[in-house]
Every structure is written in structure tokens, then in C-alpha cells.
Design an enzyme around this catalytic site. Sequence first.
Site, PDB file in Angstrom:
ATOM      1  N   ILE A 350      25.486  -4.639  51.270  1.00 18.26           N
ATOM      2  CA  ILE A 350      26.158  -5.808  50.689  1.00 18.26           C
ATOM      3  C   ILE A 350      27.646  -5.587  50.518  1.00 18.26           C
ATOM      4  O   ILE A 350      28.430  -6.540  50.595  1.00 18.26           O
ATOM      5  CB  ILE A 350      25.524  -6.199  49.344  1.00 18.26           C
ATOM      6  CG1 ILE A 350      25.668  -5.059  48.322  1.00 18.26           C
ATOM      7  CG2 ILE A 350      24.068  -6.590  49.515  1.00 18.26           C
ATOM      8  CD1 ILE A 350      25.295  -5.457  46.898  1.00 18.26           C
ATOM      9  N   CYS A 413      14.516  -2.788  53.279  1.00 18.61           N
ATOM     10  CA  CYS A 413      15.840  -2.162  53.243  1.00 18.61           C
ATOM     11  C   CYS A 413      15.839  -1.241  52.034  1.00 18.61           C
ATOM     12  O   CYS A 413      15.078  -0.279  52.001  1.00 18.61           O
ATOM     13  CB  CYS A 413      16.949  -3.211  53.205  1.00 18.61           C
ATOM     14  SG  CYS A 413      16.748  -4.519  51.967  1.00 18.61           S
ATOM     15  N   ASP A 418      17.580  -8.322  50.168  1.00 18.86           N
ATOM     16  CA  ASP A 418      18.814  -8.740  50.845  1.00 18.86           C
ATOM     17  C   ASP A 418      18.609  -8.745  52.359  1.00 18.86           C
ATOM     18  O   ASP A 418      18.274  -9.769  52.947  1.00 18.86           O
ATOM     19  CB  ASP A 418      19.976  -7.836  50.449  1.00 18.86           C
ATOM     20  CG  ASP A 418      20.424  -8.069  49.013  1.00 18.86           C
ATOM     21  OD1 ASP A 418      20.638  -7.081  48.294  1.00 18.86           O
ATOM     22  OD2 ASP A 418      20.578  -9.244  48.620  1.00 18.86           O
ATOM     23  N   ARG A 419      18.800  -7.611  53.007  1.00 22.99           N
ATOM     24  CA  ARG A 419      18.589  -7.526  54.447  1.00 22.99           C
ATOM     25  C   ARG A 419      17.147  -7.860  54.826  1.00 22.99           C
ATOM     26  O   ARG A 419      16.887  -8.447  55.877  1.00 22.99           O
ATOM     27  CB  ARG A 419      18.964  -6.126  54.938  1.00 22.99           C
ATOM     28  CG  ARG A 419      20.448  -5.861  54.920  1.00 22.99           C
ATOM     29  CD  ARG A 419      20.791  -4.385  55.047  1.00 22.99           C
ATOM     30  NE  ARG A 419      20.613  -3.663  53.792  1.00 22.99           N
ATOM     31  CZ  ARG A 419      21.138  -2.471  53.533  1.00 22.99           C
ATOM     32  NH1 ARG A 419      21.881  -1.862  54.445  1.00 22.99           N
ATOM     33  NH2 ARG A 419      20.938  -1.880  52.376  1.00 22.99           N
TER      34      ARG A 419
END
Length: 756
Positions: A350, A413, A418-419
Amino acid sequence: MDKTQVAKVDNVTLARRGEQVDGTLHLTPHHLIFSHFPPLSSEDQAKGLTIRPKELWITYPIIAFGTLRLAPAASRQLSSIRLRCRDFTFVCFYFANEHKAREVFESIKQWTCKSGRLDKLYAFTYQPLLAEKEFNGWEIYNPRKEWMRQGVLKESSGWRISDINTDYSFSPTYPALIAVPSSISDNTINYAGRYRSRARIPALTYFHPVNNCTITRSSQPLVGVRQNRSIQDEKLLATIFSTSRSERPLASFSHPNLENEQSDSSHGSSEWNEAGPDMSNAEDVKDDMLAAARGNSEDERMIYGAQQQNLIVDARPTVNAYAMQAVGMGSENMDNYKFATKVYLGIDNIHVMRDSLNKVVDSLKETDVTPLGPNRDQLARSGWLKHIAGILEGAKVITGQVGLQHSHVLIHCSDGWDRTSQLSALSQVCLDPYFRTLEGFMVLVEKDWLSFGHMFRHRSGHLNSEKWFQIENERIGGDNNRGFESSGAGQALENAFRSAKGFFGRDNNSRDSLQESDGEMLSYDSDTPTKKPSPSSAPRSIVAEKEVTKVKETSPVFHQFLDATYQLLHQYPTRFEFNERFLRRLLYHLYSCQFGTFLFNNEKERVDTKAKERTRSVWDWFLARREQFMNPLYDPEVDDHKRGQERLLFPRPKDTRWWAESFGRADEEMNGPRLSDASPATGYDSPGAIRTPIVTGIETAQDTVTTEASSTNVSNVAASGLAAVTSGLSNLSILKNHQSEPKGEESLKEVEVEMQ
């Protein structure tokens, strides 16, 4: 306390895209509104026509940075307030009265920061239009209904719905209902949860109705330097990967798009061209690496569908994953997962993504006071397109494994929100035509982003920070998070504007001129925080207590997902029911705080705060205006035997382009001919620069295979303990010798941040 020091200011000049207009500035509790009367043509004056004022509405949470510049004493210049919004609107207001400028600035800052409380945001007072009241977007996603559509609830599917998390005590960031293999007990799940960060176990998110293969998602395992293992986690994952057996291999099936890409690309190339990283052959690269890991010759390589090859997809760069072992986490030891192969996708964390977007903003930040286009050199250096291409390539690998090779895929991740969400959701868009409809895309966002958890409150910076509001005359030193810092042509033009107010004299009817509101406002890796949320967290801990936005936790993760979806829409314009405008408005409402959909980090927070009762869903707004978001080119027919109507979509990362409209720019400004061969549009220093392929590492139970640019010795990192971490970090220096940019230093900085 009333935050408005001044509610209305007359004789304010607004500068935007190099144009200036005079008008009145209004400050309401939820919006900053600038109104002005456009010039009336002589012909209209002769007809006795009157004109309506035009208004620019800016909701406070969407303000990203603000700078007050006070005019020097005894100067004819004007004081100004410059704002940069998260939807990439750039405006500058000029005031003849310094005192008024300061009052307005302080009011904007106080209304924007909202005293650190979510319940002060606009969503909690927003009253919908009559048309919106007919819908209830909170009910558009029903997990049981979606599982039934996919075929998960059939007895023969091998899956069941576990109630272990109905009170969110097992995993506060996971949904209440979790789909797990039928043969796995809740007791096994409970023990397996202790081995995954935040108890985010491998859980089903997609069941492919054609071949019964699955996409599951999780967080990283708690391997640590002692190479910890969990028999329950291994059993859970082995069972997931054996829930389907392909009755008929697709060895004879060939996807037209994939055939074309493979025939047009040179085998094993890792060069990056002007349109982005040339990863069209990444499947060949991956197959080569798998063959090498098993000692197979190239002639023995299996073709698509010939056999199941289940994958564990670690979205992180290889070295980052190993470095996390130093803090008790890490990645699966494949000696304990011999039923699968693991790939590292090398997608940055991030912090890298935030810095990349900041560089894009730097190329646009003079937009308020100049009519000039973006700085192409700065765009090139941002690396934004490289990151979008990397996400697309990861989705392409997953789509091929599930859709063509009849394999299961586990994605994770660091914490799996997130990913992981990017790859999981984007892969499902490629696999399932339903998710390419308007309703289906809404269901997908609800499922993979809202229900499975994503830190919208932190990543989007909804509560803002006073650090983002600066008085330029009183600021000492620089800051990477600065809002504006004019120089060169921008400084000269602004000085001219401040010393002489005036309009350029042309009609305000261009695309970039001030326009009336278009409807939405008329009624007005570490990828983790440091503390694990308590299962018994009370609602007041989310809404009532003050919270300060941490700049280092903000990141454009959901923005990147929408950008990647735009790439697919542009590459396959007939396969999506919705249009680009839908994606742009969704990006706007990510930050508008007009609805409760994107205010919270997980399902539990929405339940605790009674978000469904206290706020409206963003889908109400879209469904009430459905006709605005329909794609006239949409072809709903699915036929794998007709080109252009296949069920599967395969992203073309090499065709990644700037989503210009999302940045408020014309397409030719960002995707036109590059200035020189030395500054390609994708952000690389030279067309021949060698870049790390997206598949940065492959692991089986026997071997570890990595690309040269990732590390020539990462196979040694498979050893346990701190020596593995030290080896991985020391090899970062190799990157500097293979790349034209200081990637090694960038990666080292990234690893240090992830380990904090």
C-alpha cells in the site's frame, strides 16, 4: 461548537484549468458551494432571457489537501486557498480580504476533519431523493442467494456454510457466514484460525459453475522464523484443493484471445514496452518455471486443462514475504503443502501504491491555475501503469488456472484485504459474465470488498487529518504529503492571477468549465494496523470515540481495482453491461461519504453501528439512475465457440492505458503521443529497460524457482530462521544492477515499512 466561522463570502474568484470566474462562496455543514452567473450572450440578452447560476459543489471529505497562502503585506496580490480533491478536482479561491480567507480556510479545515467521528459525516444526515427511496441497496447482496447461484449449496458441491463466525468472535474482520468444505469440522476451523493472521482462514469466495473449481482467499500464515506449521491448516487447504475432480479435461479447448497473445509474443521475454510490461507470455514463463522445478523438459510440459495444477498465490514480492517471517508471519512452507504449487506475483504494498499516486498528482497539481496538460515526464516516473498492469497480470494467471486448467487457487497477501481483494474480485470479473452486469458488479463489491473486509475507513482517509491543511507562509520545510507547491510556469501564472482578477472572456461551456451538479449532490505491508480488533468491540469504539487518520494507512487500493476494471472494459467493450461513467461515479462516491457503504472496514463494524438503518446504500443512487450507466455496446450472449462472446476474459496487460477521465483529463492529454522515446507513457526510463516479470517466484515442495531480477539466490531463502530474512534482504542490492531506476532502494524501504 459551530465550525462555521463564515457562512457566505461574496466577490470570490475561482480559478480552475486556467480560467477564472467571480462568484459567491457558501459554506454549509456538509458542502462547500461556489455559485456564479455565466456570461449571457448578446443574442440572449436581446431576447430578454435570464440565466441560472452555475454551482460547483465540493463535499468536505473528498478534500485531500488544502493550502492557505496569505498575500504579503502592502501587496496588491490576493490571498488564496488551494484545494486538491480525491476525485482529482483542483481549484483555487482568491480573496481580496485576508481575514476572510483565513476564516474560510479554518472553517473548511474544521468541517473536513469532523472532529474524528464517523457519525458526523454526511451519510448520517443524508436524505435521499424520492426516486432513491424505492430501492434498498443494502439487500442487493445475500450470501446464500449468491452461493445458490454459483452452485455451492448443492449437496454434491462438497461445501457447507459454517456458523462459526455468526457473532464475529472467531474473526472480527470476516463475514458472519463462511463457506468451507463439508468434511471439515468447525473444531478444525477453530484451530486452523490460530495459524492465519487475524484468523482469516482459507474461505470460499468463488465456485466456478462450469468445473466446480474454486477461488479461496485468506491472510498470510504465521510461519515465523521457527517455521511453524498447522496440521489443521494443511488439512483444510488439502481438502479445498480436492473438492472437485475434473470429469473431462479441456486439453482440446483453446481460447481464441489466449492463442493470439501467445502467438504474438516471443517466448520467455521480460521486456517492457511503451504500453506497459510485456507480460502476454507470463503463462509460458510460469510453465517453464514449474517444469524446471519438477525437472521436466520443455517437451513434457502440460497444456491447458491436461491436468489440475492447484496454486497458492502470494500477491507480495518474494523478498517481502520472507521478510515477514522476522515478525512471526511469512508464507507457506511448501514442504507441508505438497499438493500445490505457490507463485509470488510481486505486487507492491500500500505504501508504494500511495507514493505512485502522489507522483501522478504531482503531474496534475497545477491544474487549478494553468490550462496546461499534465507533466508527461512526471506521469512516466509515477509507475502507476506498471502497478495496474501487474494486477491485471495476476488476475490473468488466476483466470487461466481456474477457467482453463480446472484448478483451485488460494489467494493471499499479508492480511488478505488489499491485494487479495483486488485479485479475487478482478479474477471473478474475468471468469463470470454475471459480475460484468450492473447488479453482478454490485454483488461482487459487496462480497469481496465489504463482506470479506477492506479497510475503507483507513485507506480512504474519511476522517481526514489536519496535517493536510497548511498555511504556506507559516510552513517550515517540505513534506511528501504537501498539497501544492507551485514553481515555474504555475507560480508565474498564479502570481499574475492574484495581482489582476479577470476572466479569459470565453464561454464556460467546455468540458472543463464549471458545470452544474449532475445529480449526486442536489439533495444533500504492512497493510495492517498494529492492533488486532477486539471481538467485543462496542459500537462507540467505531463511531463515538475520536479517531485520527493515519496518513501511512491511506492507499488507493479500491481505486486501482476500478482502474483495472476500466482496462477490461476498454479492452472488451461489448462484454460489460455498465459503462465507464459507472466506474467514475463509484470512485467519486468512495470518497464522498454521502452513503454508508464505504465508511467501514468490515461487516462487523456495519452491524455494530447499524449502518443499514442509519445510512443509505450507494447502490440506491445508481439504481435510481440506471439508464445513465448502461453500455449501449453490451452483448449479453455467451458462447465459447464464437469469437468475442467467450465466457472468459483474459486481460491484456501490455495494453494498459491511462484512465484519463478518472483524473479529470481528456484522453489525448494522458494517452497521446509521448514527448520522446526516453519517456514512455508507462513510466519507464527507456523502452528496453528490463523489469521483473509479475511471476517473481514459484515454489513446490522440492524447489524454489525465481526470476533473476528478483534474486539469484532466493532458493536459499527457503531455509528457515533469521538467516533466510538476512539472505533475502542482502539480495535486494542485485536489483540496482539490473534496473535503470533505484528499485533496490525502493524495495528495501518497502520491506522496512512492512516490518513495522
